[in-house]
Design an enzyme around this catalytic site. Structure first.
Site, PDB file in Angstrom:
ATOM      1  N   GLU A 164       9.082   6.265  -6.021  1.00 48.68           N
ATOM      2  CA  GLU A 164       8.057   7.234  -6.431  1.00 48.68           C
ATOM      3  C   GLU A 164       8.592   8.274  -7.416  1.00 48.68           C
ATOM      4  O   GLU A 164       8.523   9.487  -7.178  1.00 48.68           O
ATOM      5  CB  GLU A 164       7.434   7.890  -5.192  1.00 48.68           C
ATOM      6  CG  GLU A 164       6.797   6.847  -4.275  1.00 48.68           C
ATOM      7  CD  GLU A 164       6.257   7.400  -2.966  1.00 48.68           C
ATOM      8  OE1 GLU A 164       6.285   8.637  -2.770  1.00 48.68           O
ATOM      9  OE2 GLU A 164       5.814   6.593  -2.123  1.00 48.68           O
ATOM     10  N   ASN A 205      10.276   1.453  -6.999  1.00 52.51           N
ATOM     11  CA  ASN A 205       9.138   1.221  -6.115  1.00 52.51           C
ATOM     12  C   ASN A 205       8.173   2.395  -6.200  1.00 52.51           C
ATOM     13  O   ASN A 205       8.599   3.549  -6.225  1.00 52.51           O
ATOM     14  CB  ASN A 205       9.667   1.069  -4.677  1.00 52.51           C
ATOM     15  CG  ASN A 205       8.634   0.592  -3.690  1.00 52.51           C
ATOM     16  OD1 ASN A 205       8.013  -0.448  -3.883  1.00 52.51           O
ATOM     17  ND2 ASN A 205       8.435   1.347  -2.613  1.00 52.51           N
ATOM     18  N   HIS A 241      -0.850   0.292  -1.622  1.00 45.67           N
ATOM     19  CA  HIS A 241      -1.657   1.015  -0.636  1.00 45.67           C
ATOM     20  C   HIS A 241      -3.047   1.179  -1.256  1.00 45.67           C
ATOM     21  O   HIS A 241      -3.289   2.119  -2.008  1.00 45.67           O
ATOM     22  CB  HIS A 241      -1.051   2.385  -0.324  1.00 45.67           C
ATOM     23  CG  HIS A 241       0.258   2.329   0.389  1.00 45.67           C
ATOM     24  ND1 HIS A 241       0.391   1.801   1.659  1.00 45.67           N
ATOM     25  CD2 HIS A 241       1.495   2.739   0.019  1.00 45.67           C
ATOM     26  CE1 HIS A 241       1.654   1.892   2.043  1.00 45.67           C
ATOM     27  NE2 HIS A 241       2.344   2.449   1.070  1.00 45.67           N
ATOM     28  N   GLU A 270       4.307  -2.636   0.196  1.00 43.66           N
ATOM     29  CA  GLU A 270       3.840  -1.766   1.296  1.00 43.66           C
ATOM     30  C   GLU A 270       2.329  -1.927   1.479  1.00 43.66           C
ATOM     31  O   GLU A 270       1.586  -0.959   1.555  1.00 43.66           O
ATOM     32  CB  GLU A 270       4.188  -0.303   1.016  1.00 43.66           C
ATOM     33  CG  GLU A 270       5.658  -0.045   0.752  1.00 43.66           C
ATOM     34  CD  GLU A 270       6.001   1.425   0.561  1.00 43.66           C
ATOM     35  OE1 GLU A 270       5.180   2.291   0.970  1.00 43.66           O
ATOM     36  OE2 GLU A 270       7.078   1.714   0.006  1.00 43.66           O
ATOM     37  N   ASP A 272      -1.397  -2.229   2.417  1.00 42.41           N
ATOM     38  CA  ASP A 272      -2.487  -2.029   3.369  1.00 42.41           C
ATOM     39  C   ASP A 272      -3.742  -1.698   2.563  1.00 42.41           C
ATOM     40  O   ASP A 272      -3.664  -1.283   1.412  1.00 42.41           O
ATOM     41  CB  ASP A 272      -2.187  -0.963   4.426  1.00 42.41           C
ATOM     42  CG  ASP A 272      -1.605   0.334   3.890  1.00 42.41           C
ATOM     43  OD1 ASP A 272      -1.932   0.703   2.736  1.00 42.41           O
ATOM     44  OD2 ASP A 272      -0.827   0.982   4.603  1.00 42.41           O
TER      45      ASP A 272
END
Length: 350
Positions: A164, A205, A241, A270, A272
């Protein structure tokens, strides 16, 4: 019952035939159902992995760990390898949380993604509670990266080295590392990690970089620059996400492709897909379609290495605690029952 030599021969032949039928997939009922391929099995047919994050507190849940160990071939520690957990005091390292998950993965013959070496969040107080000179912080950063990478050398296949690093508009995030060391800290971190383990794959990432846009453009430009300078960068992790209210990132496949053309691997790291609660059939159907599309987009780009759910079940999802009124983001519900999304992933994997 008395058996003759002939009847014993018939029994042996019948047993052999039954074994052949089972091996050929001709058996029916529960025994055959138990042999259904897992998500990992299906992904491996495409040369991909299918994984899940996990975290130490939930490893006492045996119903949870049984699915975790069976369905997936890759694990990411959700918190146990972050800086606050691994170096709680300067120069004093604690590998216990990460080691527990590495050992679990070894037992289940799963590979481990290291997460994460450099991040602005979840830093220990000793690091954030004082001012550092550039020379001091550079030494602290190098020591932390190399100590952790050396400890897990040969035990992880990839590292999220810097996590990030950019804002939504593509400018650098004003972290302690950026403000003190400048943008060069990213290249330094990659070089130091490579020195500590020359064989591990090194990734940058981030979230909200699934589609083409200012933030993913910043990563594309940085990756192209780093590659041109010979910095050891091997991949880009797209966290994925997603949220139903913001729409599907329609340029995901295009985005994966342009990083591949730079000579980089990509991974959906990651995943979802959250929604406003309560969930209903319509929302769950849309979610399932998104999981299908996301899987298909990864399969369509050869250098998309695999997909990792940010834990596989709503029982342990981070979403409700961080996004008020949202949840139901994962392919298994809180009772560990597969949702439509699970079946959609299976269909996409063929």
């Amino acid at each position: 019952m008395r058996t003759t030599a002939r009847s014993r021969t018939r029994l042996r032949l019948a047993g052999a035939l039954a074994a052949v039928l089972v091996a050929a997939g001709a058996a029916t009922g529960p025994a055959a159902a138990a042999e259904d391929p897992t998500l990992a099995d299906l992904a491996q047919r495409h040369g991909r992995y299918f994984g899940s994050a996990t975290d130490n507190p939930e490893l006492t849940d045996t119903a949870y760990t049984e699915i975790l160990g069976h369905e997936f071939d890759q694990i990411t520690p959700g918190n146990g390898m972050k800086w606050y957990a691994t170096e709680p005091q300067q120069g004093v390292f604690d590998w216990s949380a990460g080691d527990e998950i590495v050992e679990l993965a070894r037992t289940n013959r799963q590979k481990v993604r290291g997460h994460t070496l450099v991040w602005h969040s979840q830093l220990p107080g000793w690091l954030t509670g004082r001012e550092w000179t550039a020379d001091e912080l550079r030494a602290v950063l190098k020591n932390h990266i190399q100590a952790e990478v050396r400890h897990y050398r040969g035990k992880v296949f990839a590292w999220d080295v810097v996590n990030e690093a950019f804002n939504e508009d593509g400018t650098y995030r004003e972290t302690v590392f950026y403000k003190t060391l400048g943008p060069g800290y990213i290249a330094d971190a990659l070089r130091w990690a490579h020195q500590a383990d020359p064989r591990v794959k090194l990734y940058l990432n981030d979230y909200n970089i699934e589609g083409v846009g200012p933030k993913s453009d910043a990563y594309y430009a940085l990756a192209r620059q780093l590659r041109a300078e010979g910095v050891p960068l091997h991949g880009i992790g797209l966290q994925a996400h997603l949220a139903l209210q913001y729409g599907y990132p329609d340029t995901l496949r295009e985005n994966l492709g342009r990083f591949a053309r730079l000579g980089l691997d990509t991974a959906l790291t990651e995943v979802d897909i959250r929604m406003y609660l309560p969930a209903d059939e319509t929302k769950l159907a849309t979610q399932a379609d998104w999981y299908r599309r996301l899987t298909e987009d990864c399969l369509a780009v050869r250098r998309c290495a695999g997909i990792t759910l940010w834990d596989y079940t709503d029982r342990y999802s981070w979403i409700p605690a961080f996004f008020e009124g949202e949840g139901a983001a994962l392919p298994w519900d809180e009772d560990l029952v597969p949702k439509p999304a699970y079946h959609a992933i299976r269909e996409a994997l063929g």
